[in-house]
Write a protein that holds these residues in place. Structure first.
Motif, short mmCIF file in Angstrom:
data_model
loop_
_atom_site.label_atom_id
_atom_site.label_comp_id
_atom_site.label_asym_id
_atom_site.label_seq_id
_atom_site.Cartn_x
_atom_site.Cartn_y
_atom_site.Cartn_z
N CYS A 33 0.84 -1.21 0.00
CA CYS A 33 0.00 0.00 0.00
C CYS A 33 0.87 1.25 0.00
CB CYS A 33 -0.90 0.02 1.24
SG CYS A 33 -1.86 -1.49 1.52
N ARG A 41 -9.64 0.78 0.05
CA ARG A 41 -10.96 0.38 0.55
C ARG A 41 -11.71 -0.45 -0.49
NH1 ARG A 41 -14.06 1.98 4.59
NH2 ARG A 41 -12.57 3.63 5.16
N THR A 43 -10.34 -2.21 -2.86
CA THR A 43 -9.64 -3.49 -2.96
C THR A 43 -10.10 -4.45 -1.86
OG1 THR A 43 -7.67 -2.39 -3.85
CG2 THR A 43 -7.37 -4.59 -2.96
N LEU A 44 -10.16 -3.95 -0.65
CA LEU A 44 -10.55 -4.80 0.48
C LEU A 44 -12.01 -5.23 0.37
CD1 LEU A 44 -8.68 -3.02 3.41
CD2 LEU A 44 -7.94 -4.97 2.02
N VAL A 58 -5.21 -11.72 5.03
CA VAL A 58 -4.58 -10.66 4.25
C VAL A 58 -3.39 -10.10 5.04
CG1 VAL A 58 -6.68 -10.01 3.01
CG2 VAL A 58 -6.13 -8.88 5.17
N MET A 60 -1.24 -6.64 4.77
CA MET A 60 -1.10 -5.33 4.13
C MET A 60 0.19 -4.68 4.61
SD MET A 60 -5.08 -4.14 4.49
CE MET A 60 -5.37 -5.15 5.96
N ALA A 74 -7.01 -0.22 6.77
CA ALA A 74 -6.66 -1.59 7.11
C ALA A 74 -7.19 -1.97 8.49
CB ALA A 74 -5.14 -1.77 7.06
N PHE A 77 -11.06 -2.67 8.59
CA PHE A 77 -11.50 -3.97 8.05
C PHE A 77 -11.09 -5.12 8.97
CE2 PHE A 77 -12.41 -1.54 4.36
CZ PHE A 77 -13.28 -2.29 3.58
N LEU A 83 -12.26 -8.96 7.46
CA LEU A 83 -11.13 -9.72 6.97
C LEU A 83 -10.25 -10.12 8.14
CD1 LEU A 83 -10.13 -7.53 3.89
CD2 LEU A 83 -11.08 -9.85 3.77
N CYS A 87 -1.59 -5.72 9.39
CA CYS A 87 -0.97 -4.65 8.60
C CYS A 87 0.31 -4.24 9.30
CB CYS A 87 -1.93 -3.46 8.49
SG CYS A 87 -1.24 -2.03 7.60
N ASP A 121 -2.99 -2.18 -4.34
CA ASP A 121 -3.98 -1.41 -3.60
C ASP A 121 -4.81 -0.48 -4.48
OD1 ASP A 121 -1.94 0.37 -4.15
OD2 ASP A 121 -2.03 1.39 -2.22
#
Length: 333
Positions: A33, A41, A43-44, A58, A60, A74, A77, A83, A87, A121
Motif C-alpha cells: 500500500c 478500501r 480493494t478490500l 490478508v 497489508m 486496514a 476492516f 477480513l 498490517c 492497492d
C-alpha cells in the motif's frame, strides 16, 4: 541468495491485527500500500466479496511511514472482522521493499500457508478470483499462477489505450505459459520462496520497478511452471495522470530499462555484456519497423511509439540512464 535480514524485520511495525488471527490458515493475500487509501478500501471490499469457502488472510504493508494513510482503512476492516490478517509498516521506501515485506511477513506469520496471492492497492478482484486461482494451482501443480489485470480509465475517452502494451494483459487464453511478467495478479506457492530465498525481489529494482519480472524470470530459469487463468480477472483503476503522453513514454523507457537489467543478470562476463549492449543498440532501427506496422494496424500513435521507447529505454539503461518512478518524490500524493 542472502537469507532474511533480522534488522529489516525489526524495523517493521505491526500497526493493525485482527482479533482472532489463525496461524493455520493456508492462503494469504498480500497487498502493498502507498498513498491510495480510497482505492485500498475498494480493494478490500472486493476481497470481502470473494465467492469461496476457503479461509484466507490478508497481509497489508504500508510503505509511506510519514503519512500512513492506508493504516486506518486496514485497521477498520481487520477490527470489524470483515477480513482476517494484519498490517505492518515498512519504513524503507520502495517497490521491492514493500513487496518483500508483504511476502516475508506472510511466510513468517502463517507457517502452514501454501499459497500466497498478491493484489495491488488500486485493484479490484472479481468475485471468483481467489477460488479460480487456487483451484487452478491445485489442478495443474504449477508453482506460479497469473491472471489478467484490465484497466478501468477515469477518463472514458482513453478507452482506446486498453490495447496499449502498457495496459493489455500478457495472454488471452487460459493454459500453461512460459512466464508471467507482473505480480499485480498472481499466486505463488511457498516452495518458490524456499528455492529462491529472501529477499525474493531484488532491491536493485526498488525504484525502477520490474522486480517482479526479474523474480519470475529467475523462477523460469529454475524450471518452475507457470499457468494463466484468463477468467481470474482483476480490474485496475487508471487515473488520468497515467494516460498522458509523458507517462506512456516514461513507461516505455522503464520497460526497456527493466528488460536490459533482467537480461544483464544472465550475462556474467564482460564479453557477454558487451554483446548484449550491441544487441540492444541494433534493436533501435528494428523498433522503427515495429512502430510502422503498429501504426498501420492500430492507427494510434501512442501504441505505435511503444516499441521505439522500449528500445531507447534499453539502450539508455546500458549506459546507466533510467527512470526511477517508485521513488516517493516521483509519486503524486
Amino acid at each position: 541468495m542472502d537469507g532474511p535480514d533480522p534488522s529489516a524485520r525489526a524495523l517493521r511495525a505491526l500497526v493493525a491485527l485482527s482479533p482472532r488471527l489463525d496461524p493455520t490458515i493456508e492462503t494469504v493475500v498480500c497487498i502493498p500500500c502507498f498513498r491510495r487509501p480510497d482505492y485500498l478500501r475498494r480493494t478490500l471490499e472486493s476481497l470481502v466479496g470473494q465467492r469461496t469457502r476457503r479461509r484466507f488472510a490478508v497481509v497489508m504493508v504500508e510503505n509511506d511511514v510519514s503519512k500512513s494513510e492506508s493504516v486506518p482503512v486496514a485497521a477498520e476492516f481487520l477490527a470489524s472482522g470483515k477480513l482476517s490478517g494484519l498490517c505492518v509498516i515498512e519504513p524503507r521506501q520502495g517497490n521491492c521493499h514493500a513487496i518483500n515485506a508483504a511476502f516475508e511477513t506472510a511466510l513468517r506469520m502463517f507457517p502452514n500457508a501454501a499459497s500466497f496471492l498478491m493484489i495491488d492497492d488500486d485493484e479490484i478482484a472479481s468475485p471468483d478470483w481467489l477460488e479460480l486461482m487456487l483451484r487452478t494451482a491445485d489442478a495443474t501443480g504449477a508453482e506460479i499462477i497469473g491472471g489478467p489485470v484490465f484497466p478501468e480509465f477515469d477518463d472514458e475517452r482513453k478507452r482506446g489505450l486498453r490495447r496499449h502494451p502498457a495496459f493489455a494483459p500478457a495472454y488471452e487464453v487460459s493454459g500453461p505459459v512460459p512466464v508471467i511478467y507482473g505480480c499485480g495478479n498472481c499466486l505463488i506457492r511457498r516452495s518458490v520462496f524456499d528455492r529462491l530465498g529472501t529477499p525474493a525481489f531484488d532491491l536493485r529494482f526498488n525504484f525502477l520497478g520490474g522486480g517482479d519480472t526479474d523474480f519470475f524470470y529467475r523462477c523460469k530459469r529454475l524450471g518452475m511452471r507457470f499457468h494463466w487463468v484468463a477468467e481470474a480477472a482483476i480490474s485496475e483503476t487508471v487515473p488520468q495522470s497515467r494516460t498522458s503522453l509523458k507517462w506512456l513514454v516514461t513507461r516505455g523507457l522503464r520497460i526497456g530499462a527493466i528488460n536490459y537489467h533482467v537480461q544483464r543478470k544472465a550475462t556474467p562476463t564482460a564479453w557477454l555484456r558487451a554483446k548484449l549492449t550491441i544487441k540492444l543498440l541494433a534493436a533501435l532501427p528494428l523498433s522503427l519497423v515495429y512502430a510502422a506496422y503498429a501504426i498501420l494496424t492500430e492507427r494510434k500513435g501512442t501504441i505505435a511509439m511503444h516499441p521505439v521507447t522500449v528500445a531507447i529505454g534499453s539502450a539508455l539503461a546500458a549506459f546507466g540512464l533510467e527512470p526511477q518512478p517508485y521513488k516517493a518524490s516521483k509519486i503524486a500524493s
